[in-house]
Design an enzyme around this catalytic site. Structure first.
Site, mmCIF file in Angstrom:
data_model
loop_
_atom_site.group_PDB
_atom_site.id
_atom_site.type_symbol
_atom_site.label_atom_id
_atom_site.label_comp_id
_atom_site.label_asym_id
_atom_site.label_seq_id
_atom_site.Cartn_x
_atom_site.Cartn_y
_atom_site.Cartn_z
ATOM 1 C CG ASN A 73 -13.063 14.382 -1.608
ATOM 2 O OD1 ASN A 73 -13.168 15.366 -2.261
ATOM 3 N ND2 ASN A 73 -13.928 13.736 -0.905
ATOM 4 C CE LYS A 74 -14.675 16.796 -6.320
ATOM 5 N NZ LYS A 74 -15.266 16.879 -4.649
ATOM 6 C CB THR A 75 -8.652 13.409 -9.543
ATOM 7 O OG1 THR A 75 -9.022 14.499 -10.121
ATOM 8 C CG2 THR A 75 -9.696 12.352 -9.601
#
Length: 446
Positions: free
Chosen positions: A218-220
């Site tokens: 779910n990171k950038t």
């Protein structure tokens, strides 16, 4: 407006206010990522190899660092950073209480002690004034910790993707003789400057001894699971790389190249933290779209700010003209004195209406381990203790459809109206009124 245009607007309004499910996060993958991973599988080289090397080089270039080491998690990056800097048993490191478990647990891996620090009430980032105070009180025996602890480092965290002033961190660290490991799990791509007449500094461009990024799902940008440690110090990079592969000398993967040597030496009892080529292939293609995805998150954050800014029941996250914000999170804060329900019931109501949500984070001092091991209490960290009770992170991700954004806003506005507090005023001793009195001397003592 034509009849067709009026119908289109009406249809969108109806769609945005009807029941739907908006996930907290949805990964955004294009055909290029899928093609790269398939090509990697077909190449026959799946573990650390040429794609990992290419990912390291491109990522280092993207942040302006001299060296980058690809790893299998952001936690691994943090662990190897403090290990490479020589953190030892019975030493101590300043760590924000407002962070995820990894920031402090890597200190414990080394047998050292995380000295928790309260957060700034606006940004939720580490409060350097509180860090200064804690160092004094630690030496004077006014904390629950051993006053003989040697504090050797500091690990700032950029909460949600808004960077701290790393020049201020550098000055603080230099004044106290500390190394700096930057937890940038939320902060790619991100940058800061110290004023409109100053130049921008990208996160990872010599902003710490080692800067650590996360590529969790779910990171950038994502590699599924993964991380990166960047540094301008060649010796630190070499140590991190060696310890990521059992402490082996040289590049372990090169032993299997056509011209690779078969022999190797174990230089230290290392770990198994290397990133696979399958994951790196995904990262290479994600990296190509990093700024595009950041801009999309920024646009969604801008829409939220415009559409929710008039609500008296919530506070919106800060922004600054001196920050390029990664917008990994969009954490609103409930004004509980303006609501008839608490945060838990508000979260339940969001879910009942199909809106995903999360909280970032329960502060470390409120977790059983840190309470039992170090006797930290709510009174030691009044800002974090108060702010966490009203934090709610809203859905924000690239590819989030207009109608999904509109639906989140619709539900927020509906709940704020439904549960608005009707009282004319707040009593002075209201438990919902923030009171950031810093502790009396006795409040930190055992």
């Amino acid at each position: 407006m034509t009849t067709a245009e009026m119908k289109s607007v009406k249809d969108m309004r109806n769609q945005s206010t009807s029941e739907m499910n908006v996930p907290y996060f949805r990964v955004m993958l294009s055909d290029s990522e899928i093609t790269e991973v398939v090509e990697c599988l077909r190449s026959g080289w799946l573990t650390t190899g040429p794609r990992a090397k290419a990912f390291e080089a491109r990522f280092a270039d993207s942040v302006g660092a001299k060296h980058a080491v690809a790893l299998n998690s952001g936690t691994a990056a943090l662990h190897l950073a403090v290990e490479a800097l020589g953190l030892k048993r019975n030493q101590a490191v300043l760590v924000p209480t407002m962070t995820f478990a990894a920031t402090a647990e890597v200190v414990r891996y080394q047998g050292a002690v995380p000295v928790l620090v309260d957060c700034d009430p606006v940004t939720l980032n580490m409060d350097l004034d509180d860090a200064e105070r804690i160092l004094v009180e630690l030496r004077e025996g006014k904390t629950p910790l051993d006053p003989g602890l040697q504090v050797v480092g500091i690990i700032p965290v950029h909460v949600g993707g808004m960077m701290m002033d790393m020049e201020a961190v550098e000055r603080f660290a230099a004044r106290h003789g500390l190394w700096v490991v930057e937890d940038a799990a939320h902060a790619f791509p991100a940058a800061f400057r110290c004023g409109p007449d100053r130049s921008w500094r990208r996160c990872g461009r010599n902003t710490a001894d080692v800067t650590c990024f996360s590529f969790y799902a779910n990171k950038t940008i994502t590699t599924g699971e993964g991380g990166m440690a960047v540094t301008d110090d060649l010796k630190l990079a070499e140590r991190i790389r060696s310890m990521s592969m059992h402490g082996l000398s040289g590049d372990a993967w090169s032993r299997y190249c056509d011209n690779g040597g078969w022999d190797y030496g174990i230089t230290a009892p290392g770990y198994k933290y290397n990133l696979t080529d399958v994951a790196a292939g995904l990262g290479i293609r994600q990296l190509e779209h990093a700024e595009e995805m950041r801009s999309e998150r920024e646009a969604i954050a801008g829409y939220y700010r415009q559409a929710l800014g008039d609500l008296e029941q919530i506070e919106l996250p800060p922004e600054s003209s001196d920050r390029i914000h990664a917008w990994h999170l969009f954490p609103i804060r409930l004004r509980l004195e303006e609501l008839t329900i608490d945060r838990r019931r508000f979260m339940d109501a969001l879910l009942e209406h199909g809106v995903g949500r999360s909280v970032h984070w329960r502060p470390l001092h409120l977790h059983p381990y840190y309470q039992d091991a170090y006797d930290w209490t709510e009174e030691h960290f009044p800002v974090a203790s108060f702010e966490w009770t009203r934090l709610v992170s809203l859905p924000l991700f690239p590819g989030m459809r207009d109608e999904e954004q509109q639906y989140v806003v619709h539900v927020l506005r509906k709940l704020c109206s439904q549960y608005a507090e009707k009282r004319a005023s707040i009593l002075p001793d209201s438990p919902h009124r923030p009171n950031y009195r810093y502790r009396h001397e006795s409040s930190r003592a055992k």
